[in-house]
Enzyme design. Structure first.
Site, PDB file in Angstrom:
ATOM      1  N   CYS A   1      32.575  38.300  74.989  1.00  0.00           N
ATOM      2  CA  CYS A   1      33.618  38.624  74.016  1.00  0.00           C
ATOM      3  C   CYS A   1      34.092  37.386  73.268  1.00  0.00           C
ATOM      4  O   CYS A   1      34.757  37.490  72.240  1.00  0.00           O
ATOM      5  CB  CYS A   1      34.788  39.294  74.717  1.00  0.00           C
ATOM      6  SG  CYS A   1      35.340  38.416  76.188  1.00  0.00           S
TER       7      CYS A   1
ATOM      8  N   GLY B   1      24.057  15.759  67.575  1.00  0.00           N
ATOM      9  CA  GLY B   1      23.134  15.941  68.692  1.00  0.00           C
ATOM     10  C   GLY B   1      22.121  17.038  68.397  1.00  0.00           C
ATOM     11  O   GLY B   1      20.940  16.923  68.737  1.00  0.00           O
ATOM     12  N   THR B   2      22.592  18.092  67.747  1.00  0.00           N
ATOM     13  CA  THR B   2      21.696  19.195  67.386  1.00  0.00           C
ATOM     14  C   THR B   2      20.611  18.716  66.426  1.00  0.00           C
ATOM     15  O   THR B   2      19.423  19.030  66.600  1.00  0.00           O
ATOM     16  CB  THR B   2      22.508  20.346  66.766  1.00  0.00           C
ATOM     17  OG1 THR B   2      23.308  20.933  67.786  1.00  0.00           O
ATOM     18  CG2 THR B   2      21.606  21.409  66.158  1.00  0.00           C
TER      19      THR B   2
END
Lengths: 94, 386
Positions: B328, B76-77
């Protein structure tokens, strides 16, 4: 909002109209949620109307301190470059 | 008892879910029948070609596109990167700016940063507290001179809020700017918007294999390949396509489309239960995203005074896999740009995204263990009664 007139009682203002804090918490170098927990502790221990100055350089603090103020109903007086000025919610008017 | 997030506790479908059974069957069959180069004219090549064409026709029908408008990419990227770079290239004479939403997938924003590095620019349109993009601001940005393209997600991948694609598409049309719709979060879950010039999607989000993306470009749209010339995939995506994976992707999409209304209704109800129950069961929680105009399967909430990493590992030990947008948990230690743009709490964040085969019992068990996991983290941090 610095000196914008949203700052409440005179005891928290200098002659120049700048806010003066009742407590400074230095949470620089600590990651969220620690700075917000520190704010929560201070809020528990101080009377309503107190002004807390929080120093926190974790990038998440820029989002989490305003969100905490909103959740708890406290006023965020200033938020700038890792320095936050919070006035604790005043008691409900009787 | 020490558990790790097992099959029933997998609640991170938006990151990628197990292969749909229909995809697995298609994949295995295609390794026998679709291994040859579809560009070759001998029998095995022609067979691959037929299978690839059938997969393309099937995916195109699901997306409301013509088969020749659909190309397959390696993710998809990759599809988004090609979409943005190709529209920028095709529209170079009109401008060099990308207008997009502040809560787009990072691959869209990174494609915009690549345009900036090449001397162009990017404008990100702010969102409200639910994560919905500001349509009026979007329209103002689109009307400025020098805009090459606009990009808007169909719905947000982290908080589930559905974006006003139709309204932004109207504004884009009025401004003569092509619109890329990143539909990765929606395809296989809800109906797909029809107002797009280029559309991208990703197969592993709908139960297909990873390594398959979709790039659909409407006929007549000014898109020029940013890659060196290669005849594959209509000249849009270079390289030999993974025919078995594409077939498996198409099989999964057909399977989930056939049951979409039932699957969506079930997920919608389970997410509603999570949205309603979490604030009741856990004190000091912010449930974010639009409660109504949302994807069926995604819900996000943040727990005050809790660190995201402890939450991810605590829930994993309790048998649940979830993701978190807290700083984090991120490599760069910065919070999710989506939560930040919405102005909501970024620490203690949990994204639950339901796989198609989620059970009601799994959701109920999640709601049962969550309060204890959160309470334990708050106790350990000395953040009780604040």
């Amino acid at each position: 909002m610095y000196g914008s007139g949203r700052l409440g009682s005179g005891s928290h203002r200098t002659d120049e109209g700048c806010a003066v804090s009742d407590l400074v918490i230095d949470e620089r170098g600590r990651l969220c949620p620690l700075p917000v927990i520190a704010l929560g502790r201070a809020a528990r221990d101080l009377p309503p109307g107190s002004v807390i100055e929080l120093l926190a350089d974790d990038p998440a603090a820029a989002y989490d301190v305003p969100a905490w103020c909103q959740l708890r109903g406290h006023d965020l007086l200033e938020a700038d470059l890792g320095r936050f000025l919070v006035r604790l919610r005043a008691p409900e008017p009787s | 008892m020490l558990a790790t997030s097992g099959p029933n506790g997998f609640l991170d479908a938006a990151s990628g879910q197990r292969l749909h059974p229909a995809a697995r069957a298609a994949l295995l069959a295609a390794y026998d029948d679709g291994w040859a180069d579809p560009a070759r004219l001998y029998a095995a090549g022609r067979r691959s070609r037929l299978l690839l064409d059938a997969a393309r026709a099937s995916v195109a029908a699901s997306l409301g596109a013509r088969p020749d408008e659909v190309a397959f990419t390696s993710s998809g990227t990759a599809a988004v990167h090609l979409a943005v770079a190709g529209l920028a290239r095709g529209r170079a004479r009109a401008g060099d700016r990308l207008v997009t939403g502040a809560v787009e997938h990072s691959c869209v924003l990174q494609a915009g940063r690549a345009m900036e590095s090449a001397g162009g620019s990017m404008r990100t349109v702010p969102v409200d507290h639910t994560g919905r993009v500001d349509v009026e601001r979007y329209a103002v940005e689109l009307a400025e001179p020098g805009v090459a393209l606009a990009a808007l997600q169909s719905a947000n991948h982290e908080v589930g809020t559905v974006q006003p694609v139709e309204l932004v598409a109207q504004a884009a049309r009025a401004a003569g700017v092509p619109l890329l719709v990143d539909a990765a979060a929606s395809v296989g879950r809800t109906s797909v918007p029809s107002d797009w010039d280029v559309l991208t999607a990703s197969a592993h989000k709908w139960g297909g294999p990873s390594g398959v993306g979709v790039l659909a470009i409407r006929t007549g749209v000014r898109w020029r390949s940013p890659s060196p010339d290669d005849p594959r995939e209509g000249g849009r995506v270079p390289g030999f396509p993974d025919v078995p994976a594409v077939l498996a992707a198409a099989a999964a999409l057909e399977a989930v489309d056939a049951e979409r209304e039932m699957l969506a209704a079930r997920a919608t109800a389970l997410v509603a239960r999570i949205r309603d129950q979490v604030p009741v069961l856990v004190p000091d929680v912010q449930v974010v995203g639009d409660p109504e105009h949302r994807l069926p399967h995604i819900v996000t909430f943040s727990c005050l005074y809790v660190d995201g990493e402890s939450l991810v590992s605590g829930l994993d030990l309790a048998g649940f896999a979830i993701s978190s947008g807290s700083a984090c948990v991120a490599d760069a230690l910065v919070p999710s740009h989506v939560l930040a743009a919405m102005g909501v709490l970024t620490h203690g964040n949990v994204r639950v995204s339901l796989p198609y085969d989620v059970t009601e019992a799994a959701v109920d068990r999640f709601l049962q263990v969550l309060p204890d996991v959160v309470a334990r983290i708050r106790t350990d941090a000395g953040a009780v009664g604040l």
